[in-house]
Design a protein around this motif. Structure first.
Motif, PDB file in Angstrom:
ATOM      1  N   GLU A 204      -5.734  14.970  -1.170  1.00 58.65           N
ATOM      2  CA  GLU A 204      -6.337  13.650  -1.322  1.00 58.65           C
ATOM      3  C   GLU A 204      -5.868  12.722  -0.196  1.00 58.65           C
ATOM      4  O   GLU A 204      -6.658  11.958   0.376  1.00 58.65           O
ATOM      5  N   ALA A 205      -4.570  12.807   0.116  1.00 61.76           N
ATOM      6  CA  ALA A 205      -4.033  11.991   1.217  1.00 61.76           C
ATOM      7  C   ALA A 205      -4.736  12.346   2.521  1.00 61.76           C
ATOM      8  O   ALA A 205      -5.134  11.468   3.295  1.00 61.76           O
ATOM      9  N   GLY A 206      -4.914  13.658   2.739  1.00 63.80           N
ATOM     10  CA  GLY A 206      -5.564  14.133   3.964  1.00 63.80           C
ATOM     11  C   GLY A 206      -6.965  13.547   4.123  1.00 63.80           C
ATOM     12  O   GLY A 206      -7.336  13.063   5.202  1.00 63.80           O
TER      13      GLY A 206
ATOM     14  N   VAL B  23       2.220   7.652  -0.324  1.00 63.24           N
ATOM     15  CA  VAL B  23       2.771   7.970  -1.643  1.00 63.24           C
ATOM     16  C   VAL B  23       3.949   8.927  -1.474  1.00 63.24           C
ATOM     17  O   VAL B  23       3.830   9.972  -0.830  1.00 63.24           O
ATOM     18  N   ILE B  24       5.077   8.498  -2.008  1.00 64.58           N
ATOM     19  CA  ILE B  24       6.295   9.305  -1.937  1.00 64.58           C
ATOM     20  C   ILE B  24       6.630   9.777  -3.352  1.00 64.58           C
ATOM     21  O   ILE B  24       6.736   8.957  -4.265  1.00 64.58           O
TER      22      ILE B  24
ATOM     23  N   LEU C 105      -3.323   6.695  -7.529  1.00 66.78           N
ATOM     24  CA  LEU C 105      -2.722   5.824  -6.513  1.00 66.78           C
ATOM     25  C   LEU C 105      -3.558   5.820  -5.243  1.00 66.78           C
ATOM     26  O   LEU C 105      -3.729   4.794  -4.602  1.00 66.78           O
ATOM     27  N   PHE C 106      -4.096   6.984  -4.890  1.00 66.17           N
ATOM     28  CA  PHE C 106      -4.963   7.048  -3.716  1.00 66.17           C
ATOM     29  C   PHE C 106      -6.354   6.495  -4.026  1.00 66.17           C
ATOM     30  O   PHE C 106      -6.876   5.662  -3.305  1.00 66.17           O
ATOM     31  N   ARG C 107      -6.926   6.954  -5.135  1.00 62.39           N
ATOM     32  CA  ARG C 107      -8.335   6.667  -5.395  1.00 62.39           C
ATOM     33  C   ARG C 107      -8.577   5.259  -5.923  1.00 62.39           C
ATOM     34  O   ARG C 107      -9.507   4.590  -5.522  1.00 62.39           O
TER      35      ARG C 107
ATOM     36  N   ARG D 191       0.825  -1.209   0.000  1.00 63.66           N
ATOM     37  CA  ARG D 191       0.000   0.000   0.000  1.00 63.66           C
ATOM     38  C   ARG D 191       0.856   1.255   0.000  1.00 63.66           C
ATOM     39  O   ARG D 191       0.435   2.335   0.393  1.00 63.66           O
ATOM     40  N   ARG D 192       2.086   1.091  -0.454  1.00 59.81           N
ATOM     41  CA  ARG D 192       3.048   2.186  -0.458  1.00 59.81           C
ATOM     42  C   ARG D 192       3.589   2.332  -1.877  1.00 59.81           C
ATOM     43  O   ARG D 192       3.959   1.332  -2.504  1.00 59.81           O
ATOM     44  N   SER D 193       3.645   3.540  -2.378  1.00 57.88           N
ATOM     45  CA  SER D 193       4.161   3.753  -3.726  1.00 57.88           C
ATOM     46  C   SER D 193       5.210   4.851  -3.755  1.00 57.88           C
ATOM     47  O   SER D 193       5.129   5.820  -2.990  1.00 57.88           O
ATOM     48  N   ILE D 194       6.185   4.663  -4.638  1.00 54.46           N
ATOM     49  CA  ILE D 194       7.146   5.730  -4.888  1.00 54.46           C
ATOM     50  C   ILE D 194       6.969   6.181  -6.330  1.00 54.46           C
ATOM     51  O   ILE D 194       7.020   5.368  -7.258  1.00 54.46           O
TER      52      ILE D 194
END
Ligand SMILES: Nc1ncnc2c1ncn2[C@@H]1O[C@H](COP(=O)(O)OP(=O)(O)O)[C@@H](O)[C@H]1O
Ligand SMILES: Nc1ncnc2c1ncn2[C@@H]1O[C@H](COP(=O)(O)OP(=O)(O)O)[C@@H](O)[C@H]1O
Lengths: 110, 150, 150, 110
Positions: free
Chosen positions: D68-70, D44-45, D35-37, D10-13
């Protein structure tokens, strides 16, 4: 374009940084010819490893250096030729006219 | 049709580098291969240098313009000046490889480009350098419509 | 007085990078400090982007031009378009630092440059961005005479 | 501009190479929001170490990523910020709004 000259006895290394074009080639021409004419150098090496671009006026400056060396039985060498400048010398059929080495060290030992 | 990119510079060699960057940027935006771009840059630079040096004889107050356009798989560069009439195709080009200073600009222009055309137009010299790209280069798609948004 | 360098591009964002290179090249030819150059590039790019996005609403067939000139220690960049009349000085700029998307272009333009001027001229918007350089930048000397030879 | 996404659970660069401007920022925005949606990423980095230029539309894309992250209680971080982009974030008073780390490793451990 910046020019930096390292002189050691009758041998000089001319380090060029940047593009050699109609704007900058007169300074290169003058530097090289002065080394032969005013400084009596017997061996001039032009390091082009930081030159990505050379046009026909730059080529002309180098040819004049070679001609001047010829007149004085001195040597004139190019080192560090990058891909773009190499192609221009190739297109103008001058690649085999110049004495070309990979590095300053190679040229000094040649 | 005007080019997608046009630049006009004062006839001083200090602006050549900027002109080369523009040609490079033009080719980059069209995904032209790096090596092809490098050669094209040389040809255009030689044409501009000749105007500054010969057509204007070093008079830096005069202006030279460059129009870049892409159509299908052909790139065209039109160089326009208001200097003495000069047709680069009329000139015999001495063989390269000789030890002389100068006289390689026209040779490079002709060797690198596929086509060199000249016309004199109301007091202007207009030199058009064309290069066909292979493989097919993306033309400037969508230049005629709405293709981007926020 | 025309600028020493003028460029015209089709109103497609694909040409923005080329325009930035031109501004960079203009500053480099005048020995402007790198950091100063970077900021100026941002300001000019924002002005051009606004024309493409807002004045032309994404119609990429229309053209925008940029004229760059240096006089004494001042650089001027004039952006000209034929889009809807818009005076960037009439617009209130919301405070930066807020978490909203968009609305930072005019702020950057005004913050970076020393002067932003606007005039409407026969169907054209003309925005002039000026920056005074310190220390004294060499103006484009000798542009009016013969200063170079072979 | 090129975008390269490395996804690990669940982590992306998101590695960006090239200028982020009005031409390229829509692709970055879409990548990050997707990536979020669509991918339900929690972290996400965005690696900007190969980005020398970002304009206000690029900044807007990053702000949208942060927003979006928030909304999803996810994390959004920037790494490898170069001098030019750093100045733009500074000028727009956003330097302290983003979570910024030097390297991907630092961000992964944060
Ligand atoms: N735009 C021009 N206007 C007038 N004369 C030109 C122009 N371009 C070239 N020439 C003439 O053609 C000659 C050959 O040009 P070129 O092959 O570029 O070599 P170079 O510029 O080194 O002399 C020049 O010396 C000049 O006499
Ligand atoms: N050249 C222009 N023509 C018309 N409207 C403009 C122009 N430039 C800016 N605007 C308007 O001003 C607003 C703020 O512009 P700006 O600060 O650059 O932010 P953004 O472009 O991200 O919206 C724009 O959204 C637009 O409505």
């Amino acid at each position: 374009m910046d020019i930096n000259v390292k002189r050691d006895g009758r041998r000089s290394i001319v380090e060029v940084v940047g593009d050699i074009d109609l704007y900058s080639s007169p300074a290169l021409r003058e530097t090289v010819l002065d080394l032969f004419r005013k400084r009596g150098q017997k061996n001039v090496i032009v390091n082009l490893s930081n030159v990505d671009y050379i046009d026909s006026s730059g080529v002309a400056s180098l040819v004049e250096g070679l001609q001047e060396a010829g007149k004085r039985s001195a040597r004139f060498m190019l080192v560090g030729l990058q891909e773009g400048p190499r192609r221009v010398l190739e297109l103008t059929l001058l690649l085999n006219v110049f004495e070309i080495h990979s590095t300053e060290e190679d040229a000094l030992q040649a | 049709m005007p080019g997608q990119v046009e630049i006009t510079i004062a006839g001083h060699p200090r602006w050549l580098r900027l002109a080369r960057s523009a040609v490079e940027g033009f080719c980059a935006a069209l995904d032209v291969a790096e090596q092809e771009t490098q050669s094209i840059v040389v040809a255009v630079d030689e044409a501009l240098s000749n105007v500054m040096q010969h057509a204007y004889g070093g008079d830096c107050s005069r202006r030279v313009s460059l129009s870049c356009s892409a159509r299908d798989n052909e790139l065209q560069f039109e160089i326009r000046d208001q200097g003495v009439a000069f047709n680069p195709l009329d000139r015999d080009v001495p063989p390269p490889g000789e030890l002389r200073s100068g006289g390689r600009g026209l040779y490079l222009m002709r060797t690198i480009m596929d086509r060199v055309e000249y016309r004199r137009e109301g007091g202007s010299n207009c030199v058009r350098l064309s290069k066909t790209l292979d493989p097919y280069v993306r033309p400037a798609q969508g230049e005629a419509g709405k293709t981007h948004g926020h």
